[in-house]
Design a protein around this motif. Structure first.
Motif, PDB file in Angstrom:
ATOM      1  N   ALA A  88      38.938  41.185  32.066  1.00 30.33           N
ATOM      2  CA  ALA A  88      37.533  41.603  32.215  1.00 30.33           C
ATOM      3  C   ALA A  88      37.316  41.396  33.922  1.00 30.33           C
ATOM      4  O   ALA A  88      36.419  42.433  34.478  1.00 30.33           O
ATOM      5  CB  ALA A  88      36.559  40.828  31.430  1.00 30.33           C
ATOM      6  N   LEU A  89      37.721  40.343  34.390  1.00 30.38           N
ATOM      7  CA  LEU A  89      37.473  40.202  35.877  1.00 30.38           C
ATOM      8  C   LEU A  89      37.933  41.364  36.681  1.00 30.38           C
ATOM      9  O   LEU A  89      37.310  42.019  37.469  1.00 30.38           O
ATOM     10  CB  LEU A  89      38.286  38.955  36.070  1.00 30.38           C
ATOM     11  CG  LEU A  89      38.273  38.653  37.899  1.00 30.38           C
ATOM     12  CD1 LEU A  89      36.608  38.777  38.215  1.00 30.38           C
ATOM     13  CD2 LEU A  89      38.826  37.336  38.008  1.00 30.38           C
ATOM     14  N   ARG A  90      39.256  42.019  36.281  1.00 30.02           N
ATOM     15  CA  ARG A  90      39.815  42.973  37.000  1.00 30.02           C
ATOM     16  C   ARG A  90      38.732  44.549  36.915  1.00 30.02           C
ATOM     17  O   ARG A  90      38.632  45.143  37.818  1.00 30.02           O
ATOM     18  CB  ARG A  90      41.177  43.408  36.607  1.00 30.02           C
ATOM     19  CG  ARG A  90      42.292  42.345  36.821  1.00 30.02           C
ATOM     20  CD  ARG A  90      43.866  42.879  36.326  1.00 30.02           C
ATOM     21  NE  ARG A  90      44.608  41.893  36.820  1.00 30.02           N
ATOM     22  CZ  ARG A  90      45.556  41.893  37.926  1.00 30.02           C
ATOM     23  NH1 ARG A  90      44.938  42.709  38.898  1.00 30.02           N
ATOM     24  NH2 ARG A  90      46.324  40.755  38.169  1.00 30.02           N
ATOM     25  N   SER A  91      38.739  44.588  35.278  1.00 29.06           N
ATOM     26  CA  SER A  91      37.548  45.821  35.321  1.00 29.06           C
ATOM     27  C   SER A  91      36.181  45.759  35.868  1.00 29.06           C
ATOM     28  O   SER A  91      35.603  46.661  36.060  1.00 29.06           O
ATOM     29  CB  SER A  91      37.474  45.630  33.952  1.00 29.06           C
ATOM     30  OG  SER A  91      38.636  45.987  33.121  1.00 29.06           O
ATOM     31  N   SER A  92      35.872  44.380  36.374  1.00 31.27           N
ATOM     32  CA  SER A  92      34.549  44.335  36.975  1.00 31.27           C
ATOM     33  C   SER A  92      34.482  44.906  38.101  1.00 31.27           C
ATOM     34  O   SER A  92      33.548  45.216  39.040  1.00 31.27           O
ATOM     35  CB  SER A  92      34.145  42.689  36.955  1.00 31.27           C
ATOM     36  OG  SER A  92      34.753  42.225  38.115  1.00 31.27           O
ATOM     37  N   GLY A  93      35.641  44.931  39.022  1.00 34.70           N
ATOM     38  CA  GLY A  93      35.910  45.359  40.317  1.00 34.70           C
ATOM     39  C   GLY A  93      35.432  44.468  41.351  1.00 34.70           C
ATOM     40  O   GLY A  93      35.782  44.667  42.698  1.00 34.70           O
ATOM     41  N   ALA A  94      34.864  43.200  40.960  1.00 34.39           N
ATOM     42  CA  ALA A  94      34.395  42.282  41.972  1.00 34.39           C
ATOM     43  C   ALA A  94      35.653  41.732  42.761  1.00 34.39           C
ATOM     44  O   ALA A  94      36.503  41.265  42.456  1.00 34.39           O
ATOM     45  CB  ALA A  94      33.846  41.221  41.217  1.00 34.39           C
ATOM     46  N   PRO A  95      35.493  41.523  44.052  1.00 39.03           N
ATOM     47  CA  PRO A  95      36.492  41.007  45.123  1.00 39.03           C
ATOM     48  C   PRO A  95      36.589  39.447  45.055  1.00 39.03           C
ATOM     49  O   PRO A  95      37.455  38.775  45.521  1.00 39.03           O
ATOM     50  CB  PRO A  95      36.232  41.597  46.210  1.00 39.03           C
ATOM     51  CG  PRO A  95      34.647  41.845  46.488  1.00 39.03           C
ATOM     52  CD  PRO A  95      34.222  41.914  44.884  1.00 39.03           C
ATOM     53  N   ALA A  96      35.471  38.819  44.564  1.00 38.30           N
ATOM     54  CA  ALA A  96      35.646  37.519  44.254  1.00 38.30           C
ATOM     55  C   ALA A  96      34.896  36.680  42.854  1.00 38.30           C
ATOM     56  O   ALA A  96      34.440  37.735  42.243  1.00 38.30           O
ATOM     57  CB  ALA A  96      34.691  36.632  45.527  1.00 38.30           C
TER      58      ALA A  96
END
Length: 505
Positions: free
Chosen positions: A262-270
């Protein structure tokens, strides 16, 4: 002539003491120490044991009651933790403070009543407003036992520091923090968190709150617009990041920790994480998840590791900090707020090399560096072993308090599920009874529970404050700052309000 009286002799063997007319047979089975502590506490409260009076020696009272000396020692220890008595060496154990008088029980609020603290979504000042409401029993998470602050050790260290302080030491210092404390912190982290860092890698800050603010500023100035956060996760962390202009996309947490897919899917760099003891669920980031996370970070992601209470563990071995595994992609933060007191406002950042100079510059322009004298005192406490001795004392005390809360939840909140008991200073309780069954709380409003409890003098956090997505209703309960008896009383109030709101009280 034999003048002995067998009947009188037998009566003289009945266990009991003239002191407060104590009779051990009145105690419940398995609860001698708690019974004795309760009787002594009541005698202090009603004036039979005024401040300055001395308790019998443990050996003497144990002999009169015909119980083990350990029972009396444990009862005295509980009163010591309450702050009611203190050991005075050869002068014995002396009453030093009486419990505050209990206010009359507050009337239960109407079903629609709600404290203004819980009107609408929590604002930026919600924690200030909650702390301002008078409460008999504060079960707020994140609050350490402030009565346990090692005043004597701190004062001794402060005097030693002042004795050796030169006049130039009182001037403006290094914005990175005192070299003495940076060296002490690097050694502390090596011993307790498996992190090997040079003192030059450490930046001293005014707690994790300032650390998050500085990190957010640096990321924003570097073009980063978002930092993902755990969900559920700390409301305070989310508020700080948003204040400095970062979006906070939620990433779900399950039984193994943050969902890296889910972190990958969020697209957030941090991402900001509490991997050693996730707040509020208490989950430890699992081994496979750690490997997935480190792969994500190795591909360019930045992990901000908030190691807020990792030292407080009871039923599991320590887990290494993420910083010890991938220093170049992990920005590590910690503080002594949960070890000593939030009022000290001392924390640290171990930034990756690529962000170090920008963070030092942000700290310089924030306040020219943290206050030097408390830093030097803390360094001495760390290097002398005093902080570790304090931590060992706290672990035993907190374990007993945690156990008291769990027992009270089982008694007063049957069907509630307890999370995160192996470590930390808080528990998460969720209401997840089967739909339509006797324990069904799926439609319970946890803010209504918290509001009703606050009206009766008990402070808790509703779980919904710390979640951005839909989540089962629940509460986050801090247990470090209150005694077992007070904790049990607070949970009993929560149980009454839950039953009332469900219409089963």
């Amino acid at each position: 002539m034999d003048r002995s009286n067998p009947e009188a002799f037998q009566r003289s063997k009945v266990p009991g003491s003239d002191f407060l007319q104590l009779r051990a047979e009145e105690a419940p089975r398995g609860g001698l120490a708690e019974w004795l502590a309760r009787r002594l506490r009541a005698a202090i409260a009603d004036g039979r044991l005024p401040v300055g009076s001395r308790l019998p020696a443990t050996r003497v009272l144990a002999g009169e009651l015909q119980v083990s000396r350990g029972v009396v020692t444990e009862a005295y220890q509980r009163l010591t933790e309450d702050g009611h008595v203190a050991g005075r060496g050869r002068n014995g154990t002396v009453v030093v403070a009486a419990p505050p008088p209990q206010p009359p029980p507050a009337e239960r609020p109407a079903a629609s009543a709600r404290s203004p603290v819980f009107d609408g979504p929590p604002g930026a000042d919600v924690f200030d407003r909650l702390r301002a409401v008078p409460a008999r029993i504060d079960l707020s998470p994140g609050l350490p036992d402030l009565s346990a602050f090692p005043r004597t050790a701190w004062l001794r260290a402060e005097r030693a520091v002042l004795d050796g302080l030169s006049a130039p030491d009182l001037g403006y210092g290094d914005p990175r923090g005192s070299e003495t404390l940076r060296r002490a912190v690097s050694r502390w982290l090596a011993r307790n968190r498996g992190i090997r860092a040079d003192p030059d890698e450490v930046l001293i800050v005014a707690g994790v709150a300032q650390a998050l603010g500085l990190i957010a500023q640096v990321l924003r100035d570097d073009g980063t617009g978002a930092a993902a956060v755990e969900d559920p996760g700390s409301l305070g962390t989310r508020q700080h990041l948003r204040h400095w202009g970062l979006d906070t996309p939620p990433v779900p947490v399950d039984g193994e920790g943050v969902r890296v897919d889910a972190l990958r899917s969020s697209g957030a760099p941090a991402v900001v994480l509490t991997p050693a003891h996730q707040f509020p669920t208490g989950v430890v980031l699992g081994g496979e998840r750690r490997r997935e996370l480190l792969r994500w970070a190795g591909e360019g992601g930045l992990v901000v590791e908030d190691d807020y209470d990792a030292e407080h563990r009871y039923d599991r071995p320590p887990v290494p900090a993420l910083r010890s595994l991938l220093a170049e992609r992990v920005c590590y933060t910690g503080s002594v707020s949960k070890l000593l007191a939030p009022a000290l406002r001392i924390g640290w950042i171990l930034p990756p090399a690529g962000h170090r100079e920008a963070l030092i510059e942000a700290k310089r322009y924030a306040d020219l560096g943290s206050a030097a004298l408390p830093q030097l005192v803390l360094a001495r406490l760390m290097d002398s072993g005093g902080l570790e001795r304090h931590l060992r004392t706290l672990r035993g005390r907190h374990r007993r308090r945690r156990d008291a809360v769990i027992a009270a939840v089982r008694r007063h909140l049957p069907g509630a599920r307890v999370h995160g008991a192996a470590a930390g200073l808080h528990l998460m309780v969720t209401f997840e009874g089967p739909a339509g069954g006797p324990g069904d709380c799926s439609h319970l409003d946890d803010t209504a529970v918290a509001a009703a409890a606050l009206a009766r003098g008990v402070t808790v956090h509703p779980l919904s404050w710390h979640a951005q997505r839909p989540h089962p209703p629940g509460l986050v309960l801090g247990y470090a700052a209150r005694t077992p008896a007070v904790l049990a009383e607070g949970v009993a109030v929560l149980g009454e309000e839950v039953r009332r709101l469900r219409g089963t009280g």
